[in-house]
Design an enzyme around this catalytic site. Structure first.
Site, short mmCIF file in Angstrom:
data_model
loop_
_atom_site.label_atom_id
_atom_site.label_comp_id
_atom_site.label_asym_id
_atom_site.label_seq_id
_atom_site.Cartn_x
_atom_site.Cartn_y
_atom_site.Cartn_z
N ASP A 163 7.34 1.46 -8.33
CA ASP A 163 6.96 1.28 -6.92
C ASP A 163 8.14 0.78 -6.10
O ASP A 163 8.07 0.72 -4.87
CB ASP A 163 5.78 0.31 -6.79
CG ASP A 163 6.01 -1.00 -7.53
OD1 ASP A 163 6.24 -0.95 -8.76
OD2 ASP A 163 5.99 -2.07 -6.91
N ASP B 161 13.49 -2.76 -1.57
CA ASP B 161 12.76 -3.96 -2.00
C ASP B 161 13.66 -4.99 -2.66
O ASP B 161 13.75 -5.10 -3.88
CB ASP B 161 11.58 -3.60 -2.92
CG ASP B 161 10.39 -3.13 -2.09
OD1 ASP B 161 10.55 -2.91 -0.88
OD2 ASP B 161 9.29 -2.97 -2.65
P1 AMP Z 1 7.19 -6.37 -5.31
O1 AMP Z 1 7.26 -6.73 -6.76
O2 AMP Z 1 7.67 -7.42 -4.37
O3 AMP Z 1 7.81 -5.03 -5.04
O4 AMP Z 1 5.66 -6.24 -4.97
C1 AMP Z 1 4.73 -5.53 -5.73
C2 AMP Z 1 3.50 -5.32 -4.93
O5 AMP Z 1 2.97 -6.55 -4.48
C3 AMP Z 1 3.66 -4.45 -3.70
O6 AMP Z 1 2.50 -3.70 -3.56
C4 AMP Z 1 3.79 -5.48 -2.60
O7 AMP Z 1 3.44 -4.96 -1.35
C5 AMP Z 1 2.83 -6.55 -3.06
N1 AMP Z 1 3.16 -7.88 -2.53
C6 AMP Z 1 4.23 -8.66 -2.84
N2 AMP Z 1 4.19 -9.82 -2.16
C7 AMP Z 1 3.07 -9.79 -1.39
C8 AMP Z 1 2.46 -10.69 -0.47
N3 AMP Z 1 2.98 -11.87 -0.19
N4 AMP Z 1 1.31 -10.29 0.11
C9 AMP Z 1 0.75 -9.11 -0.16
N5 AMP Z 1 1.26 -8.23 -1.03
C10 AMP Z 1 2.41 -8.56 -1.64
MG MG Z 2 7.96 -3.58 -3.95
#
Ligand code: AMP
Ligand code: MG
Length: 516
Positions: free
Chosen positions: A265, A275
């Site tokens: 993702d 990201d």
């Molecule tokens: P990441 O590992 O940061 O790429 O995030 C993985 C998933 O978690 C993605 O779908 C992000 O949009 C979601 N995500 C990460 N942090 C948050 C947050 N604070 N609130 C909502 N969704 C989050």
């Molecule tokens: Mg992400």
């Protein structure tokens, strides 16, 4: 201020008919409409002048209240239809199902650039989280995405960094000590924010209709030179994504960037670095290093493993696209090609770092023995390669002295370690005899691929600590410094230095958690 916003993405792709902002599984849709939340007291901390000009914002524009409201989601332009994307992903090697933009809200496109706000409130994809972002992770994303671009590494970009005026609760080290931090929003910009996971979600649900709609849209919008979609074109599309992904990762290896969370993702379909979470920069050269505390045990996303993970992720994308192609062999051939291209391209990259313009079979030996030496004792990658460009082949015996600033502890440079370095410099000097370029030309070429300044982990942390106290001077200094990472900048020479000892084990300076 007159912002010309388009809605190509939402106009051409299927929307989730549910307009409520409730957390849910979303089927047969590429995105859901959702509005950013209002912030209580937004302030603009920084604007990237480059992206400002790319998107045609004037200096008056960016000082206006309207701009501030726009980049913090407080007001949505009349014709804008904000949305969050639906995608899935493999996280740390396991299928994680639906994820989606949990805290990124897309506003539409300006001059063909997609604009999104990261940290502007919950979406249907927020799952159990709050949809917000804190200042520290936002400074890190803001500075690093711009720095990567200037290093010549494909990346999403950033237009602005703002404080929301709201507090956000985070448990930084996941150890039961939550605390309030300042909320922030980065407005991010890219030609597309589509990820491998956008394709994976449809094939995982056997929704071939929408898989095809999304793939055709992607080809038409971003790979139009491939022509009208067909099986052959889908394969070419996969070939291009594969090449772009490899190219991006070779750049990461060249500059010593470790992404930290290479889940599918977080893999851009355009091969952009995307990201910025618990990423880090190598200080001591070490194939085994990962900045991400969540990855501490298995080190899946360690520096030396990034190319292999790129390939693993491409396998997942190949599986996702398979229903459109229905033949495994040509997909496998492309993946095989990634492997052999990786060997070749990473050798070429290392040759360039060493200033070698010709191609000798034995170069692999000199590269491997260098990597062994660099890892034998803690040796700063950036300082080593940058300093190496001053090496004189006529004086190999001065090599160790030349690069000694790169060693974290000088007293380990003795015995075998010292002998191996002496041998290496002798071999390197001999190898340079086969080169036709002058020492001066070589230095110039090396300085174009070996940056002088990178966003060391502790540097970002210093900028964060100041910004947290409403002082953006260091943020501005880093931003300007990293706009010209390959240039000598005498006034800022103090950033051409090893990580100070106080930063070795400090949170945010060495290891980072996913908390953001
Ligand atoms: P990441 O590992 O940061 O790429 O995030 C993985 C998933 O978690 C993605 O779908 C992000 O949009 C979601 N995500 C990460 N942090 C948050 C947050 N604070 N609130 C909502 N969704 C989050
Ligand atoms: Mg992400």
């Amino acid at each position: 201020m007159n912002i010309q916003l388009t809605n190509f993405f939402t106009d051409q792709l299927p929307a989730d008919p549910n307009l409520e902002n409730t957390r849910r599984e979303v089927l047969e849709a590429v995105y859901s409409f959702v509005r950013p939340i209002k912030t209580s007291n937004p302030t603009l901390l920084h604007v990237s002048d480059e992206m400002q000009h790319t998107l045609d914002f004037s200096n008056e524009d960016i000082q206006s209240r309207e701009f501030l409201e726009f980049v913090t989601g407080n007001s949505v332009l009349k014709n804008s239809k904000p949305f969050a994307m639906c995608y899935a992903g493999h996280q740390f090697g396991n299928w994680a199902g639906q994820l989606g933009d949990g805290r990124a809200i897309n506003l539409g496109e300006i001059k063909d650039w997609a604009v999104q706000l990261k940290g502007s409130g919950p979406t249907p994809y927020s799952r159990t989280a709050d949809g917000l972002a804190v200042l520290r992770s936002s400074v890190r994303e803001y500075l690093c995405s711009e720095a990567m671009h200037h290093l010549g590494v494909p990346s999403t970009r950033a237009l602005s960094l703002s404080l929301t005026g709201d507090k956000v609760l985070r448990d930084v080290m996941y150890n039961g000590n939550p605390a309030h931090e300042k909320g922030a929003i980065v407005s991010r910009v890219a030609k597309s924010f589509l990820r491998f996971g956008n394709f994976e979600i449809f094939s995982s649900r056997n929704d071939i209709k929408n898989l095809k709609i999304l793939t055709d849209y992607t080809i038409k919008s971003h790979f139009s030179h491939l022509g009208k979609p067909s099986k052959e074109v889908y394969l070419q599309f996969f070939q291009e994504v594969s090449s772009k992904t490899l190219e991006m990762i070779i750049h990461w290896q060249r500059v010593g960037f470790v992404h930290g969370v290479m889940n599918t993702d977080n893999m851009s379909i355009l091969g952009l670095t995307i990201d910025y979470g618990p990423y880090g920069w190598l200080e001591g050269f070490d194939f085994g290093w990962t900045p991400n505390t969540t990855d501490k045990q298995h080190k899946r996303y360690r520096y030396g493993n990034q190319p292999t993970i790129g390939l693993w992720n491409l396998y997942q994308l190949a599986n996702a696209l398979y229903p459109l192609i229905e033949e495994a062999a040509p997909l496998e051939k492309i993946l095989e090609g990634y492997k052999s291209n990786f060997e070749k391209k990473s050798q070429d990259m290392m040759r360039a770092k060493l200033g070698l313009t010709s191609d000798k079979e034995t170069d692999i030996n000199i590269i491997q023995s260098l990597e062994n030496n660099l890892q034998a004792t803690e040796t700063d990658m950036t300082i080593f390669f940058r300093t190496l460009s001053s090496f004189k082949k006529e004086q190999p015996e001065k090599g160790v002295e030349l690069i000694q600033d790169a060693f974290y502890t000088l007293d380990t440079i003795k015995g075998n370690v010292l002998n191996n370095w002496k041998q290496w410099f002798a071999d390197y000097a001999k190898r340079l005899e086969d080169e036709t370029t002058s020492a001066e030309e070589r230095q110039q070429q090396m300085n174009k691929v070996n940056p002088k300044y990178v966003l060391r982990n502790y540097m970002a942390q210093l900028a964060i600590d100041k910004a947290d106290k409403e002082d953006t001077s260091l943020l501005e200094e880093m931003y300007l410094l990293l706009k010209e990472p390959y240039s000598e900048q005498p006034k800022l020479e103090h950033w051409f230095a090893k990580r100070p000892e106080w930063a070795r084990h400090k949170v945010g300076c060495s290891m980072l958690s996913c908390s953001s």
